[in-house]
Structure formats: C-alpha cells, structure tokens
Scaffold this motif. Sequence first.
Motif, short mmCIF file in Angstrom:
data_model
loop_
_atom_site.label_atom_id
_atom_site.label_comp_id
_atom_site.label_asym_id
_atom_site.label_seq_id
_atom_site.Cartn_x
_atom_site.Cartn_y
_atom_site.Cartn_z
N LEU A 194 0.82 -1.21 0.00
CA LEU A 194 0.00 0.00 0.00
C LEU A 194 0.86 1.26 0.00
CD1 LEU A 194 -2.79 -1.03 2.54
CD2 LEU A 194 -3.04 -0.69 0.08
N PHE A 195 1.95 1.23 0.76
CA PHE A 195 2.88 2.35 0.80
C PHE A 195 3.50 2.60 -0.57
CE2 PHE A 195 5.60 5.37 2.79
CZ PHE A 195 6.84 5.26 2.17
N PHE A 196 3.86 1.50 -1.27
CA PHE A 196 4.47 1.62 -2.59
C PHE A 196 3.48 2.20 -3.60
CE2 PHE A 196 7.16 0.68 -6.11
CZ PHE A 196 6.33 0.21 -7.13
N ILE A 197 2.24 1.68 -3.56
CA ILE A 197 1.22 2.18 -4.49
C ILE A 197 0.94 3.66 -4.24
CG2 ILE A 197 -1.21 2.00 -5.12
CD1 ILE A 197 -0.99 -1.01 -4.59
N SER A 198 0.84 4.02 -2.96
CA SER A 198 0.56 5.41 -2.60
C SER A 198 1.66 6.33 -3.09
CB SER A 198 0.42 5.53 -1.08
OG SER A 198 0.24 6.88 -0.71
N ASN A 199 2.92 5.94 -2.88
CA ASN A 199 4.05 6.76 -3.31
C ASN A 199 4.12 6.85 -4.83
OD1 ASN A 199 4.84 7.41 -0.79
ND2 ASN A 199 6.54 5.96 -0.66
N THR A 200 3.84 5.72 -5.50
CA THR A 200 3.88 5.71 -6.96
C THR A 200 2.82 6.64 -7.53
OG1 THR A 200 4.65 3.43 -6.97
CG2 THR A 200 3.70 4.26 -9.02
N SER A 201 1.61 6.56 -6.98
CA SER A 201 0.52 7.42 -7.44
C SER A 201 0.85 8.88 -7.19
CB SER A 201 -0.78 7.03 -6.72
OG SER A 201 -1.82 7.89 -7.09
N TYR A 202 1.41 9.17 -6.01
CA TYR A 202 1.78 10.54 -5.67
C TYR A 202 2.84 11.07 -6.61
CZ TYR A 202 3.23 14.50 -2.79
OH TYR A 202 3.54 15.76 -2.34
N GLY A 203 3.81 10.21 -6.93
CA GLY A 203 4.87 10.62 -7.84
C GLY A 203 4.34 10.92 -9.22
N GLN A 204 3.35 10.12 -9.66
CA GLN A 204 2.78 10.34 -10.98
C GLN A 204 2.05 11.67 -11.03
OE1 GLN A 204 0.41 6.81 -11.48
NE2 GLN A 204 2.07 5.69 -12.46
N LYS A 205 1.39 12.02 -9.93
CA LYS A 205 0.66 13.28 -9.91
C LYS A 205 1.60 14.47 -9.97
CE LYS A 205 -3.37 11.57 -7.34
NZ LYS A 205 -4.13 11.67 -6.07
N LEU A 206 2.81 14.29 -9.43
CA LEU A 206 3.77 15.40 -9.41
C LEU A 206 4.63 15.46 -10.66
CD1 LEU A 206 5.04 15.36 -5.71
CD2 LEU A 206 3.36 16.88 -6.76
N GLU A 207 4.48 14.46 -11.54
CA GLU A 207 5.32 14.43 -12.73
C GLU A 207 5.06 15.68 -13.59
OE1 GLU A 207 6.15 11.59 -16.62
OE2 GLU A 207 4.93 10.88 -14.94
N ALA A 208 6.10 16.40 -13.88
CA ALA A 208 5.96 17.66 -14.61
C ALA A 208 5.73 17.40 -16.10
CB ALA A 208 7.21 18.51 -14.42
N VAL A 209 4.88 18.21 -16.70
CA VAL A 209 4.64 18.16 -18.14
C VAL A 209 5.68 19.02 -18.83
CG1 VAL A 209 3.02 18.70 -19.99
CG2 VAL A 209 2.17 17.80 -17.81
N GLN A 210 6.31 18.48 -19.84
CA GLN A 210 7.35 19.21 -20.57
C GLN A 210 6.71 20.23 -21.51
OE1 GLN A 210 10.72 18.88 -19.99
NE2 GLN A 210 9.98 17.59 -18.32
N ILE A 211 7.31 21.39 -21.59
CA ILE A 211 6.83 22.43 -22.49
C ILE A 211 6.99 21.97 -23.93
CG2 ILE A 211 9.05 23.63 -22.67
CD1 ILE A 211 5.56 25.28 -22.48
N TYR A 212 6.06 22.36 -24.79
CA TYR A 212 6.08 21.93 -26.17
C TYR A 212 7.21 22.61 -26.94
CZ TYR A 212 1.28 21.91 -24.35
OH TYR A 212 0.18 21.81 -23.54
N THR A 213 7.81 21.86 -27.86
CA THR A 213 8.75 22.50 -28.78
C THR A 213 7.93 23.33 -29.76
OG1 THR A 213 8.69 20.72 -30.42
CG2 THR A 213 10.29 20.51 -28.61
N ASP A 214 8.58 24.22 -30.46
CA ASP A 214 7.86 25.06 -31.42
C ASP A 214 7.22 24.21 -32.50
OD1 ASP A 214 7.18 27.80 -32.09
OD2 ASP A 214 8.42 27.55 -33.87
N ASN A 215 7.93 23.18 -32.98
CA ASN A 215 7.38 22.30 -34.02
C ASN A 215 6.18 21.52 -33.50
OD1 ASN A 215 9.15 23.07 -36.03
ND2 ASN A 215 10.64 21.48 -35.55
N GLN A 216 6.26 21.06 -32.26
CA GLN A 216 5.13 20.34 -31.68
C GLN A 216 3.90 21.23 -31.59
OE1 GLN A 216 6.91 19.12 -27.97
NE2 GLN A 216 7.21 17.00 -28.65
N LEU A 217 4.11 22.45 -31.14
CA LEU A 217 2.99 23.37 -30.99
C LEU A 217 2.41 23.75 -32.35
CD1 LEU A 217 1.10 25.05 -29.34
CD2 LEU A 217 2.88 26.82 -29.13
N LEU A 218 3.26 23.99 -33.32
CA LEU A 218 2.77 24.32 -34.66
C LEU A 218 1.93 23.17 -35.23
CD1 LEU A 218 5.93 26.04 -36.19
CD2 LEU A 218 3.73 27.13 -35.69
N GLY A 219 2.36 21.94 -34.96
CA GLY A 219 1.60 20.79 -35.40
C GLY A 219 0.23 20.73 -34.73
N LEU A 220 0.19 21.03 -33.44
CA LEU A 220 -1.09 21.05 -32.71
C LEU A 220 -2.01 22.14 -33.24
CD1 LEU A 220 0.25 20.58 -29.06
CD2 LEU A 220 -1.15 18.94 -30.34
#
Length: 205
Positions: free
Chosen positions: A11-37
């Motif tokens: 349970l401790f492992f699952i809790s920490n894993t879930s917490y870590g996933q929530k804190l995972e930072a989203v990387q900013i888009y490259t210019d090419n990625q954003l232009l594609g979007l």
Amino acid sequence: MRFLLVILALLFFISNTSYGQKLEAVQIYTDNQLLGLIKENKHLGQVVLDECQLVQDIEARATKSEYPSYQFLWGDMLAYGVCVKKDVPLGLHFMKNAADQALPEALEQLGRYYHTGKFMQVDVEKAMFYLREAAAVNNLKAQIRLADIYAQGYGSPLDYPELYTQLHHSVTDDKKIHQQIAKILSALAVKMPEHVVNSAKEGKF
C-alpha cells in the motif's frame, strides 16, 4: 504478521507511486510540436489534457520570448478562457501579434473572425486582407474562404488569377475538400478569359 507487513508495504508503494505520478511535470512543447497542434486545431485541447500545468511557461513564451506560435496559443487561451480568466481583447491582441509575424493560422483565424463577426464587427475588407496573406503562404482554409468571398461579389477580378493558381496547385487527401476546390476553380474560370486561366494554371499572371 508477515502478511500484514507485506500488505502495508504494498500500500505504501502504491501510494508513493501514485503521488509521484501526480507530481510528474509536463514538458513544455517545442515550437514544431505546438505548430503541429495548431495546424490540427488541437492546441487548446492539449493544454487542458496537460491539466493547465504549462500556463506560466506559455505566457512567458508569448509575452517575453514573443514566439508567434505561443502568441497564438496564449491569445486563444485568453479569448476562450482556457485555463485562464477570459479576456477577449487581450486574446485578440496576441493573435494579431502572431499574425504580424506571419503565422499562417493566425492570419487565417483573424480573416475568418472579421468575415463572420466572431468577437468583432464584420469587416470584409479586413477579412480579405488577412485571408490573402494566409492564402499566399498556402493556407488552404484561407484560400477556400477567400474564394467564397469573391463569389459574393467582393474583391477585384484582378485578384482571381492569383487565387486560381493557389487552389490549382493545392494538395489535400480529403475527397470532399478536393471536390469543393474543383467547383471553386470552375466558378473562377468562368470569370476569367481562357488565356488568363491557362496562365494562372502555370503560375503566370
């Protein structure tokens, strides 16, 4: 007892894993990625999917770095109130900044807004200005809308050959759009002498 310790550890492992996933930072888009979007009109949806984590980065790239792709994204976010407080005038300001840097999608969008009266009063002359600029850099949506405006009696016959050339050399794998372009070309051809049509097909006008 050992079984209980194993359960607690799991349970401790699952809790920490879930917490870590929530804190995972989203990387900013490259210019090419954003232009594609932006080209696929998925840019606002992506910001929402990323849970609005990149708002400050997007604003910084729009206001400080002045990347046209980020100015367009920031302008859309403000105009539609996506992840930020809605501010239509400021949103349009950033859209125009992106258009001033010749971003095709910004030029097309402003032309469309002036044509339909979205966020502003209808102004066909301004619509044609922005759409011509977008059409010149091969924005197919702008070319088709501009043809529709010409069909309503706006513009000058002197403008027809350039648009005919653009549409004649356009490329799309969408059958409906392909048929639409064919009809537009036929309608434009009727408005021009045959030798002008032939020259337009060759890009000579």
